[in-house]
Design a protein around this motif. Sequence first.
Motif, PDB file in Angstrom:
ATOM      1  N   SER A 115       8.908  -0.764  -3.689  1.00 30.59           N
ATOM      2  CA  SER A 115       8.980  -0.346  -5.086  1.00 30.59           C
ATOM      3  C   SER A 115       9.027   1.163  -5.274  1.00 30.59           C
ATOM      4  O   SER A 115       9.375   1.640  -6.342  1.00 30.59           O
ATOM      5  CB  SER A 115       7.768  -0.889  -5.847  1.00 30.59           C
ATOM      6  OG  SER A 115       6.583  -0.270  -5.376  1.00 30.59           O
ATOM      7  N   GLY A 116       8.642   1.906  -4.242  1.00 31.96           N
ATOM      8  CA  GLY A 116       8.581   3.361  -4.369  1.00 31.96           C
ATOM      9  C   GLY A 116       7.256   3.855  -4.911  1.00 31.96           C
ATOM     10  O   GLY A 116       7.024   5.052  -5.014  1.00 31.96           O
ATOM     11  N   GLU A 117       6.373   2.930  -5.240  1.00 34.25           N
ATOM     12  CA  GLU A 117       5.055   3.289  -5.772  1.00 34.25           C
ATOM     13  C   GLU A 117       3.991   2.479  -5.044  1.00 34.25           C
ATOM     14  O   GLU A 117       3.983   1.245  -5.126  1.00 34.25           O
ATOM     15  CB  GLU A 117       5.006   2.997  -7.275  1.00 34.25           C
ATOM     16  CG  GLU A 117       3.733   3.447  -7.934  1.00 34.25           C
ATOM     17  CD  GLU A 117       3.762   3.211  -9.438  1.00 34.25           C
ATOM     18  OE1 GLU A 117       2.705   2.833  -9.976  1.00 34.25           O
ATOM     19  OE2 GLU A 117       4.815   3.382 -10.049  1.00 34.25           O
ATOM     20  N   GLY A 118       3.109   3.165  -4.325  1.00 31.77           N
ATOM     21  CA  GLY A 118       2.055   2.492  -3.581  1.00 31.77           C
ATOM     22  C   GLY A 118       1.033   1.831  -4.494  1.00 31.77           C
ATOM     23  O   GLY A 118       0.776   2.295  -5.602  1.00 31.77           O
ATOM     24  N   LYS A 119       0.478   0.742  -4.033  1.00 37.37           N
ATOM     25  CA  LYS A 119      -0.532  -0.002  -4.791  1.00 37.37           C
ATOM     26  C   LYS A 119      -1.929   0.329  -4.259  1.00 37.37           C
ATOM     27  O   LYS A 119      -2.111   0.602  -3.083  1.00 37.37           O
ATOM     28  CB  LYS A 119      -0.306  -1.507  -4.642  1.00 37.37           C
ATOM     29  CG  LYS A 119       1.060  -1.975  -5.060  1.00 37.37           C
ATOM     30  CD  LYS A 119       1.131  -2.169  -6.539  1.00 37.37           C
ATOM     31  CE  LYS A 119       2.436  -2.817  -6.932  1.00 37.37           C
ATOM     32  NZ  LYS A 119       3.250  -2.016  -7.816  1.00 37.37           N
ATOM     33  N   THR A 120      -2.888   0.264  -5.141  1.00 44.21           N
ATOM     34  CA  THR A 120      -4.279   0.461  -4.733  1.00 44.21           C
ATOM     35  C   THR A 120      -4.782  -0.809  -4.061  1.00 44.21           C
ATOM     36  O   THR A 120      -4.186  -1.891  -4.207  1.00 44.21           O
ATOM     37  CB  THR A 120      -5.176   0.769  -5.949  1.00 44.21           C
ATOM     38  OG1 THR A 120      -5.177  -0.370  -6.819  1.00 44.21           O
ATOM     39  CG2 THR A 120      -4.701   2.005  -6.696  1.00 44.21           C
ATOM     40  N   GLY A 177       4.121   1.395  -0.826  1.00 43.24           N
ATOM     41  CA  GLY A 177       5.197   1.364  -1.815  1.00 43.24           C
ATOM     42  C   GLY A 177       6.576   1.368  -1.187  1.00 43.24           C
ATOM     43  O   GLY A 177       7.511   1.946  -1.736  1.00 43.24           O
ATOM     44  N   ARG A 203       0.824  -1.225   0.000  1.00 41.62           N
ATOM     45  CA  ARG A 203       0.000   0.000   0.000  1.00 41.62           C
ATOM     46  C   ARG A 203       0.848   1.260   0.000  1.00 41.62           C
ATOM     47  O   ARG A 203       0.542   2.227  -0.686  1.00 41.62           O
ATOM     48  CB  ARG A 203      -0.937   0.020   1.212  1.00 41.62           C
ATOM     49  CG  ARG A 203      -2.098  -0.915   1.115  1.00 41.62           C
ATOM     50  CD  ARG A 203      -3.135  -0.479   0.101  1.00 41.62           C
ATOM     51  NE  ARG A 203      -3.888   0.658   0.608  1.00 41.62           N
ATOM     52  CZ  ARG A 203      -4.346   1.630  -0.149  1.00 41.62           C
ATOM     53  NH1 ARG A 203      -4.141   1.628  -1.444  1.00 41.62           N
ATOM     54  NH2 ARG A 203      -5.024   2.618   0.369  1.00 41.62           N
TER      55      ARG A 203
END
Length: 128
Positions: free
Chosen positions: A75-80, A72, A70
């Motif tokens: 990865s540095g990018e949060g997921k929905t 990130g 959630r």
Amino acid sequence: PVMGGNGGNYKGSMAGGDGANGQELLILDTLKCAEPRPEDQVEISFLRQCLENAMATELTPHERDVLRLRLGLDSGEGKTVRAIVEMSGGSMSMSDVRGTEKRAFKKLRSPASVHAHNLLAYLDFVER
């Protein structure tokens, strides 16, 4: 400045004008760096370590995985929520993901949490 042969042209540090218009260009204006400042990188590193310690101590592996996705953290990018449900192959519902996330945040905010004071101290430091 050195005057050119035609009287009005300047060469050298004042090339292009006499500087009287108040719009002098400074080296600092042209050398802006998009990278975070070193002291900001250190702060982020300390916060990340504090968060990792808190998550390892207070949360179950499942809760850690959900928060990592959630927020990130890897990865540095949060997921929905929907993306996490799809990643789980449908073994979790959207309400399961939300409930797990809520439970994990509650544990991390708890006064009984061993690391809560470190995280809250960081927030107090940032707000100054």
